[in-house]
Scaffold this motif. Structure first.
Motif, PDB file in Angstrom:
ATOM      1  N   PHE A  10       0.848  -1.199   0.000  1.00 36.74           N
ATOM      2  CA  PHE A  10       0.000   0.000   0.000  1.00 36.74           C
ATOM      3  C   PHE A  10       0.877   1.240   0.000  1.00 36.74           C
ATOM      4  CE2 PHE A  10       0.225   1.120   4.609  1.00 36.74           C
ATOM      5  CZ  PHE A  10       0.815  -0.038   5.098  1.00 36.74           C
ATOM      6  N   GLN A  59      -3.993   1.911  -2.814  1.00 41.63           N
ATOM      7  CA  GLN A  59      -3.233   0.829  -3.414  1.00 41.63           C
ATOM      8  C   GLN A  59      -3.132   1.046  -4.908  1.00 41.63           C
ATOM      9  OE1 GLN A  59      -4.522  -3.380  -3.608  1.00 41.63           O
ATOM     10  NE2 GLN A  59      -2.568  -3.874  -2.633  1.00 41.63           N
ATOM     11  N   THR A  96      -8.892   3.968  -2.883  1.00 47.69           N
ATOM     12  CA  THR A  96      -8.805   4.297  -1.471  1.00 47.69           C
ATOM     13  C   THR A  96     -10.210   4.317  -0.894  1.00 47.69           C
ATOM     14  OG1 THR A  96      -7.915   5.891   0.129  1.00 47.69           O
ATOM     15  CG2 THR A  96      -8.938   6.826  -1.826  1.00 47.69           C
ATOM     16  N   VAL A 128      -8.137   1.387   1.685  1.00 47.92           N
ATOM     17  CA  VAL A 128      -7.641   0.028   1.438  1.00 47.92           C
ATOM     18  C   VAL A 128      -8.088  -0.841   2.618  1.00 47.92           C
ATOM     19  CG1 VAL A 128      -5.611  -1.371   0.924  1.00 47.92           C
ATOM     20  CG2 VAL A 128      -5.655   1.039   0.243  1.00 47.92           C
ATOM     21  N   GLU A 165      -2.150   7.232  -7.518  1.00 47.15           N
ATOM     22  CA  GLU A 165      -2.757   7.229  -6.183  1.00 47.15           C
ATOM     23  C   GLU A 165      -3.320   8.598  -5.796  1.00 47.15           C
ATOM     24  OE1 GLU A 165       0.287   5.999  -6.948  1.00 47.15           O
ATOM     25  OE2 GLU A 165       0.997   4.622  -5.409  1.00 47.15           O
ATOM     26  N   GLY A 210      -8.694  -2.943  -8.218  1.00 46.80           N
ATOM     27  CA  GLY A 210      -9.384  -3.153  -6.944  1.00 46.80           C
ATOM     28  C   GLY A 210      -9.570  -4.609  -6.567  1.00 46.80           C
ATOM     29  N   ALA A 255      -9.252  -6.001  -3.065  1.00 50.72           N
ATOM     30  CA  ALA A 255     -10.158  -5.493  -2.016  1.00 50.72           C
ATOM     31  C   ALA A 255     -11.604  -5.900  -2.228  1.00 50.72           C
ATOM     32  CB  ALA A 255     -10.067  -3.973  -1.959  1.00 50.72           C
TER      33      ALA A 255
END
Ligand code: AMP
Ligand code: GLY
Length: 415
Positions: free
Chosen positions: A193, A211, A232, A234, A292, A411, A414
């Protein structure tokens, strides 16, 4: 207030987008910026290169620029902050001495070693033979890193002895990136991260965790890129681990740099890995990360301009977030990160309701064209990351851009 933003990519578009929302209503000078950023109110482009320190300084002086914010590392390494500080002009960026935390892996590793900042064990080498001997002793998996700027291509995570040896030959015998050193690192495992903190001397203010997706293709396959997407928050990085990293990594690093006579001002970016032994540093950057920044700033509720002004004044900084999740998908030209065509026509950019950040575009006779490897970053938002992902890909689907590709799994770790 007159603000100059140095840089021309999606990161700088995000910074400009966020600064433009400030109640202070600044006038933004984009040096050089891109055409996509001109949709923002109160913006003007300044035709200067990021590394033209003297030109930027002259422009800032003669136009009464109140504050300069810097995106790209190249500008830091040639000393833009040194020049502005010497001239007494406000700049939110580290000096080249402080930016060495990004510019030299050896410097960063030795600093972490000396100040007990958690990171992979390492050794630095200059010649092929002793490096090979070390490799024979330690074995694979092992990580081989060229010490210097290598456009994201200087790191080889070698799962086999042969891969590691090939990388060493490449870097130390064939001098692929120039004459340089190599850092051999212990192989670490765990989710990665990016932790961003605003820093001024020993003041450290975390502003978000995201991430990135460094590989070009789905399933984290293909070559390393600058980053193909980010999100975001994460969810699998617990807040207490982030807090721990702030206390045991970010703050000690800022303190170490100050003690070494290289006080850091700007964004300190920790590229961290959550290992079984807690967070460890993979690398530091001395600037906002791209892509990011595009999601971190979207999630930030506080006024970024006020935050920068406060930290430059050593005042307490207030950080508040939206309660939404954000996910950005990068659309890149086919061939990126290798060679790729430019001037690909882009359609329907005005038809989507997503936040759309231009990474490499230009406007020509009323038509949007690609003008770089990474071209667009489409941001999705939602109550959950899954909703943010759906929103982002809905936007991507509506853009007509033959000759661009994107990852379909941003993603995935996650969601
Ligand atoms: P860097 O340019 O140092 O961020 O490295 C690029 C990528 O290589 C990182 O994002 C990691 O995925 C991987 N990497 C770097 N160092 C290590 C390490 N010590 N152990 C495992 N993977 C690593
Ligand atoms: N996205 C990674 C970087 O900005 O270095």
């Amino acid at each position: 207030m007159k603000i100059m933003i140095v840089g021309r990519g999606g990161r700088e578009h995000a910074i400009a987008w966020k600064l433009a929302q400030s109640p202070i209503q600044p006038q933004l000078f984009l040096a050089p910026g891109n055409d996509g950023m001109l949709n923002l109110p109160n913006t003007v482009r300044v035709p200067l290169e990021e590394t033209d320190t003297q030109g930027l300084l002259d422009f800032a002086r003669s136009n009464g620029i109140d504050l300069t914010v810097v995106g790209p590392e190249a500008a830091l390494m040639v000393g833009i902050a040194n020049a502005f500080q010497e001239a007494g002009l406000a700049i939110f960026a580290p000096t080249k001495e402080a930016a060495l935390i990004e510019g030299s892996k050896q410097f960063a590793k030795e600093l972490m070693d000396q100040y007990d900042i958690p990171t992979a064990k390492f050794r630095t080498f200059e010649e092929y033979e002793p490096t090979k001997a070390y490799l024979d002793e330690i074995g694979a998996p092992i990580v081989v890193k060229y010490d210097g700027l290598a456009a994201g291509k200087g790191v080889v995570v070698a799962m086999t002895h042969e891969e590691a040896d090939n990388a060493l030959r490449d870097m130390l015998l064939d001098n692929r990136f120039g004459q340089g050193k190599v850092v051999m690192e212990e192989f670490l495992q765990g989710p990665e991260f990016s932790l961003f903190a605003m820093v001024n001397g020993e003041q450290v203010v975390p502003i978000g965790v995201a991430q990135d997706h460094k590989r070009a293709h789905d399933g984290d396959q293909g070559p390393n890129t600058g980053g193909m997407g980010a999100y975001t928050p994460v969810p699998f990085i617990p807040q207490e681990q982030v807090d721990w990293a702030v206390e045991h990594i970010m703050k000690p690093t800022a303190k170490a740099l100050a003690q070494e006579g290289r006080p850091f001002c700007g964004i300190l970016y920790g590229g961290l890995m959550l290992t079984a032994d807690g967070p460890k540093v993979i690398e530091f950057n001395a600037r906002f990360g791209d892509p990011e920044t595009e999601v971190v700033l979207a999630r930030l509720k506080s006024d970024l301009l006020q935050m920068i002004l406060d930290i430059l004044d050593h005042k307490p900084v207030t950080v508040q977030y939206n309660d939404q999740a954000y996910l950005g998908v990068v659309m890149a030209a086919n061939g990126y990160p290798g060679s790729y065509p430019k001037n690909l026509p882009l359609g329907n950019l005005d038809a989507i309701s997503n936040l759309l950040l231009h990474m490499g575009t230009k406007r020509d006779n009323g038509q949007w064209l690609s003008n770089g490897g990474r071209v667009l970053c489409v941001i999705g938002q939602g109550g959950t990351l899954a909703e943010a992902q759906r929103d982002a890909y809905n936007g991507v689907a509506r853009i007509s851009a033959e000759g661009l590709f994107f990852r379909k799994d941003i993603g995935w770790q996650a969601i």
